[in-house]
Design a protein around this motif. Structure first.
Motif, PDB file in Angstrom:
ATOM      1  N   ILE B   4      48.286  38.791  52.256  1.00 13.05           N
ATOM      2  CA  ILE B   4      47.840  38.069  50.898  1.00 13.05           C
ATOM      3  C   ILE B   4      46.410  37.486  51.063  1.00 13.05           C
ATOM      4  CG2 ILE B   4      48.380  36.111  49.347  1.00 13.05           C
ATOM      5  CD1 ILE B   4      50.518  38.067  48.953  1.00 13.05           C
ATOM      6  N   GLU B   5      46.088  36.766  52.297  1.00 12.93           N
ATOM      7  CA  GLU B   5      44.995  36.178  52.733  1.00 12.93           C
ATOM      8  C   GLU B   5      43.818  37.167  52.688  1.00 12.93           C
ATOM      9  OE1 GLU B   5      47.851  35.420  54.067  1.00 12.93           O
ATOM     10  OE2 GLU B   5      47.856  33.380  55.058  1.00 12.93           O
ATOM     11  N   ASN B   6      44.200  38.013  53.449  1.00  5.30           N
ATOM     12  CA  ASN B   6      42.852  39.097  53.527  1.00  5.30           C
ATOM     13  C   ASN B   6      42.719  40.365  52.721  1.00  5.30           C
ATOM     14  OD1 ASN B   6      42.720  37.530  55.963  1.00  5.30           O
ATOM     15  ND2 ASN B   6      44.082  38.729  56.969  1.00  5.30           N
ATOM     16  N   VAL B   7      43.715  40.552  51.907  1.00  4.86           N
ATOM     17  CA  VAL B   7      43.593  41.809  51.154  1.00  4.86           C
ATOM     18  C   VAL B   7      43.522  41.337  49.687  1.00  4.86           C
ATOM     19  CG1 VAL B   7      44.416  44.078  50.504  1.00  4.86           C
ATOM     20  CG2 VAL B   7      44.787  43.373  52.880  1.00  4.86           C
ATOM     21  N   PRO B   8      42.713  41.826  48.757  1.00  3.38           N
ATOM     22  CA  PRO B   8      42.814  41.496  47.485  1.00  3.38           C
ATOM     23  C   PRO B   8      43.973  42.014  46.790  1.00  3.38           C
ATOM     24  CG  PRO B   8      40.853  43.003  47.745  1.00  3.38           C
ATOM     25  CD  PRO B   8      41.438  42.651  49.131  1.00  3.38           C
ATOM     26  N   VAL B   9      44.767  41.086  46.299  1.00  4.87           N
ATOM     27  CA  VAL B   9      46.153  41.363  45.672  1.00  4.87           C
ATOM     28  C   VAL B   9      45.993  41.847  44.201  1.00  4.87           C
ATOM     29  CG1 VAL B   9      48.605  40.767  45.368  1.00  4.87           C
ATOM     30  CG2 VAL B   9      47.092  39.959  47.292  1.00  4.87           C
ATOM     31  N   PRO B  10      46.328  42.895  43.522  1.00  7.26           N
ATOM     32  CA  PRO B  10      46.244  43.264  42.192  1.00  7.26           C
ATOM     33  C   PRO B  10      47.235  42.238  41.318  1.00  7.26           C
ATOM     34  CG  PRO B  10      47.417  44.986  43.660  1.00  7.26           C
ATOM     35  CD  PRO B  10      47.154  43.994  44.300  1.00  7.26           C
ATOM     36  N   SER B  11      46.902  42.148  40.244  1.00 12.24           N
ATOM     37  CA  SER B  11      47.426  41.097  39.365  1.00 12.24           C
ATOM     38  C   SER B  11      48.841  41.277  39.155  1.00 12.24           C
ATOM     39  CB  SER B  11      46.732  40.844  38.040  1.00 12.24           C
ATOM     40  OG  SER B  11      45.483  40.327  38.138  1.00 12.24           O
ATOM     41  N   PRO B  12      49.274  42.591  38.806  1.00 14.69           N
ATOM     42  CA  PRO B  12      50.763  42.878  38.790  1.00 14.69           C
ATOM     43  C   PRO B  12      51.560  42.283  39.823  1.00 14.69           C
ATOM     44  CG  PRO B  12      49.601  44.567  38.155  1.00 14.69           C
ATOM     45  CD  PRO B  12      48.672  43.819  38.528  1.00 14.69           C
ATOM     46  N   VAL B  13      51.024  42.687  41.260  1.00 20.72           N
ATOM     47  CA  VAL B  13      51.751  42.116  42.218  1.00 20.72           C
ATOM     48  C   VAL B  13      51.888  40.621  42.472  1.00 20.72           C
ATOM     49  CG1 VAL B  13      51.795  42.420  44.960  1.00 20.72           C
ATOM     50  CG2 VAL B  13      50.985  44.433  43.595  1.00 20.72           C
ATOM     51  N   LYS B  14      50.935  40.085  42.021  1.00 20.58           N
ATOM     52  CA  LYS B  14      50.705  38.827  42.089  1.00 20.58           C
ATOM     53  C   LYS B  14      52.073  37.873  41.135  1.00 20.58           C
ATOM     54  CE  LYS B  14      45.973  37.616  43.001  1.00 20.58           C
ATOM     55  NZ  LYS B  14      44.727  37.253  42.412  1.00 20.58           N
ATOM     56  N   PHE B  15      52.059  38.848  39.801  1.00 15.82           N
ATOM     57  CA  PHE B  15      52.973  38.478  38.972  1.00 15.82           C
ATOM     58  C   PHE B  15      54.268  38.463  39.305  1.00 15.82           C
ATOM     59  CE2 PHE B  15      55.756  39.512  35.711  1.00 15.82           C
ATOM     60  CZ  PHE B  15      55.846  38.335  34.856  1.00 15.82           C
ATOM     61  N   ILE B  16      54.669  39.602  40.027  1.00 10.88           N
ATOM     62  CA  ILE B  16      55.820  39.841  40.673  1.00 10.88           C
ATOM     63  C   ILE B  16      56.314  38.880  41.814  1.00 10.88           C
ATOM     64  CG2 ILE B  16      57.272  41.639  42.145  1.00 10.88           C
ATOM     65  CD1 ILE B  16      55.877  43.739  40.391  1.00 10.88           C
ATOM     66  N   GLU B 155      45.350  30.579  46.802  1.00 13.90           N
ATOM     67  CA  GLU B 155      45.119  29.308  47.150  1.00 13.90           C
ATOM     68  C   GLU B 155      46.322  28.656  47.840  1.00 13.90           C
ATOM     69  OE1 GLU B 155      44.626  26.846  43.882  1.00 13.90           O
ATOM     70  OE2 GLU B 155      43.224  25.331  44.539  1.00 13.90           O
ATOM     71  N   LYS B 156      47.360  29.050  47.043  1.00 19.07           N
ATOM     72  CA  LYS B 156      48.635  28.416  47.709  1.00 19.07           C
ATOM     73  C   LYS B 156      48.841  28.881  48.950  1.00 19.07           C
ATOM     74  CE  LYS B 156      52.349  26.158  47.259  1.00 19.07           C
ATOM     75  NZ  LYS B 156      52.346  24.689  46.924  1.00 19.07           N
ATOM     76  N   TRP B 157      48.456  30.190  49.327  1.00 17.47           N
ATOM     77  CA  TRP B 157      48.776  30.431  50.918  1.00 17.47           C
ATOM     78  C   TRP B 157      47.857  29.923  51.599  1.00 17.47           C
ATOM     79  CZ3 TRP B 157      52.732  32.342  48.332  1.00 17.47           C
ATOM     80  CH2 TRP B 157      53.398  33.424  49.017  1.00 17.47           C
ATOM     81  N   SER B 158      46.739  29.575  51.530  1.00 20.22           N
ATOM     82  CA  SER B 158      45.488  29.164  52.252  1.00 20.22           C
ATOM     83  C   SER B 158      46.174  27.955  52.939  1.00 20.22           C
ATOM     84  CB  SER B 158      44.307  28.638  51.372  1.00 20.22           C
ATOM     85  OG  SER B 158      44.559  27.592  50.655  1.00 20.22           O
ATOM     86  N   GLY B 159      47.071  27.122  52.753  1.00 18.57           N
ATOM     87  CA  GLY B 159      47.790  26.045  53.140  1.00 18.57           C
ATOM     88  C   GLY B 159      46.696  24.676  52.914  1.00 18.57           C
ATOM     89  N   GLN B 160      45.578  24.776  52.211  1.00 18.91           N
ATOM     90  CA  GLN B 160      44.716  23.741  51.850  1.00 18.91           C
ATOM     91  C   GLN B 160      45.477  22.686  50.906  1.00 18.91           C
ATOM     92  OE1 GLN B 160      41.598  25.620  50.077  1.00 18.91           O
ATOM     93  NE2 GLN B 160      40.612  26.308  51.980  1.00 18.91           N
ATOM     94  N   LEU B 161      46.409  23.221  50.209  1.00 18.85           N
ATOM     95  CA  LEU B 161      47.206  22.208  49.230  1.00 18.85           C
ATOM     96  C   LEU B 161      48.127  21.540  49.990  1.00 18.85           C
ATOM     97  CD1 LEU B 161      47.715  24.592  46.186  1.00 18.85           C
ATOM     98  CD2 LEU B 161      45.954  23.091  46.449  1.00 18.85           C
ATOM     99  N   THR B 162      48.836  21.940  50.905  1.00 24.57           N
ATOM    100  CA  THR B 162      49.913  21.511  51.863  1.00 24.57           C
ATOM    101  C   THR B 162      49.720  20.966  53.278  1.00 24.57           C
ATOM    102  OG1 THR B 162      50.653  23.843  52.359  1.00 24.57           O
ATOM    103  CG2 THR B 162      51.593  22.882  50.411  1.00 24.57           C
ATOM    104  N   ALA B 163      48.376  20.901  53.501  1.00 23.19           N
ATOM    105  CA  ALA B 163      47.876  20.792  54.983  1.00 23.19           C
ATOM    106  C   ALA B 163      48.382  19.289  55.315  1.00 23.19           C
ATOM    107  CB  ALA B 163      46.545  20.844  55.131  1.00 23.19           C
ATOM    108  N   PRO B 164      48.923  19.010  56.498  1.00 24.42           N
ATOM    109  CA  PRO B 164      49.340  17.817  56.773  1.00 24.42           C
ATOM    110  C   PRO B 164      47.991  16.748  57.052  1.00 24.42           C
ATOM    111  CG  PRO B 164      49.332  19.149  58.578  1.00 24.42           C
ATOM    112  CD  PRO B 164      49.047  20.019  57.532  1.00 24.42           C
TER     113      PRO B 164
END
Lengths: 122, 168
Positions: B4-16, B155-164
């Motif tokens: 998820i972090e390194n490869v562009p994910v197409p919108s339908p996959v993100k939706f699923i 953004e959610k996968w980056s961990g910036q929102l949940t970093a300790p």
């Protein structure tokens, strides 16, 4: 078409292959897609949020060994005896001899327990 | 690792992916006071938040996706809460349930109560009430699911929102 004895196990083999494959694909996909971010806090033992105290190993009373010993002897015996009792007429003397050997081995365990005086309660 | 972090994910996959995540939230019960009773009531047959895909209750933080802080967080309890939150694997969400965990509630001038759980951990949804009814938690869960549905997964996968943070 009637199946032979070993061919009927083909279904079991197919289920095993499908099961292992499904789990492997699911675990691999999760590994590829999930974020992986280990932290010291994340890797510590879960103790409801407080720091763990002591070690995971603990001692238990040695007397439980007796119950474990006798349980294993009679549990394994009954698990195999009941299915065996339903089919041994069809399988003939081979099954009787095999079960006698099996019970003999377990009886040695019981004999050992007797010699060790663990059958004496009170 | 890290598709998820390194490869562009197409919108339908993100939706699923978001669709699957929003309807399989394993909830970690962090019940601290009377709000915990309402949280448990929401999990049982009458209100039954399992019909929204919220699975009660994770055995520990390592199985959980959602942390529901239900009740009065004291300054003494706060480090334990932070530790439990840090032990939940990403991606993770927090619902603050009840006035006490939102802002201190009736203990707004207490010497020992933490005035808002968002001082310690990032909070996604606030459910007001003292205590809120189970229906309010169901509404909060639906709000959280709407948030997950519209979420930027990278953004959610980056961990910036949940970093300790440095801690309380």
């Amino acid at each position: 078409m009637p199946e032979t004895y070993y061919e009927t196990y083909g279904v079991v083999l197919a289920v095993v292959i499908a099961g292992v494959g499904l789990v492997a694909v699911a675990l691999l996909t999760a590994r590829l897609m999930s974020p992986h971010r280990p932290l010291p806090e994340k890797l510590t033992t879960y103790e409801c949020g407080i720091d763990p105290v002591g070690e995971g190993w603990s001692q238990s009373q040695i007397r439980y060994y007796v119950y474990a010993f006798l349980f294993v002897i009679f549990d394994v015996e009954s698990v195999f005896l009941f299915p065996w009792a339903t089919v041994f007429e069809r399988l003939g003397y081979t099954a009787v001899v095999e079960m006698a050997v099996f019970i003999g081995i377990l009886a040695v365990g019981l004999l050992y327990a007797w010699r060790k005086k663990v059958l004496e309660w009170a | 690792m890290g598709v998820i972090e390194n490869v562009p994910v197409p919108s339908p996959v993100k939706f699923i992916l978001n669709w699957g995540r929003r309807y399989s939230l394993w909830v970690m019960n962090f019940g601290l006071a009377c709000c915990a009773i309402e949280l448990i009531a929401a999990s049982t047959s009458k209100h039954d938040f399992m019909r929204f895909g919220v699975i009660p209750f994770a055995h520990g933080p390592r199985q959980a996706d959602l942390l529901v802080v239900a009740g009065t967080v004291t300054d003494k309890m706060a480090p334990a809460l932070k530790r439990v939150y840090d032990q939940i694997p990403d991606p993770k969400y927090v619902i603050s349930f009840g006035s006490c965990s939102n802002c201190g509630g009736p203990y707004w001038d207490s010497y020992s109560v933490t005035k808002g759980v968002d001082q310690i951990i990032p909070t996604d949804v606030y459910v007001p009430g003292c205590p809120p009814r189970p229906q309010a938690l169901l509404h909060g869960i639906i709000k959280l699911q709407e948030k997950i549905a519209g979420e930027d997964i990278r953004e959610k996968w980056s961990g910036q929102l949940t970093a300790p943070s440095s801690g309380p």
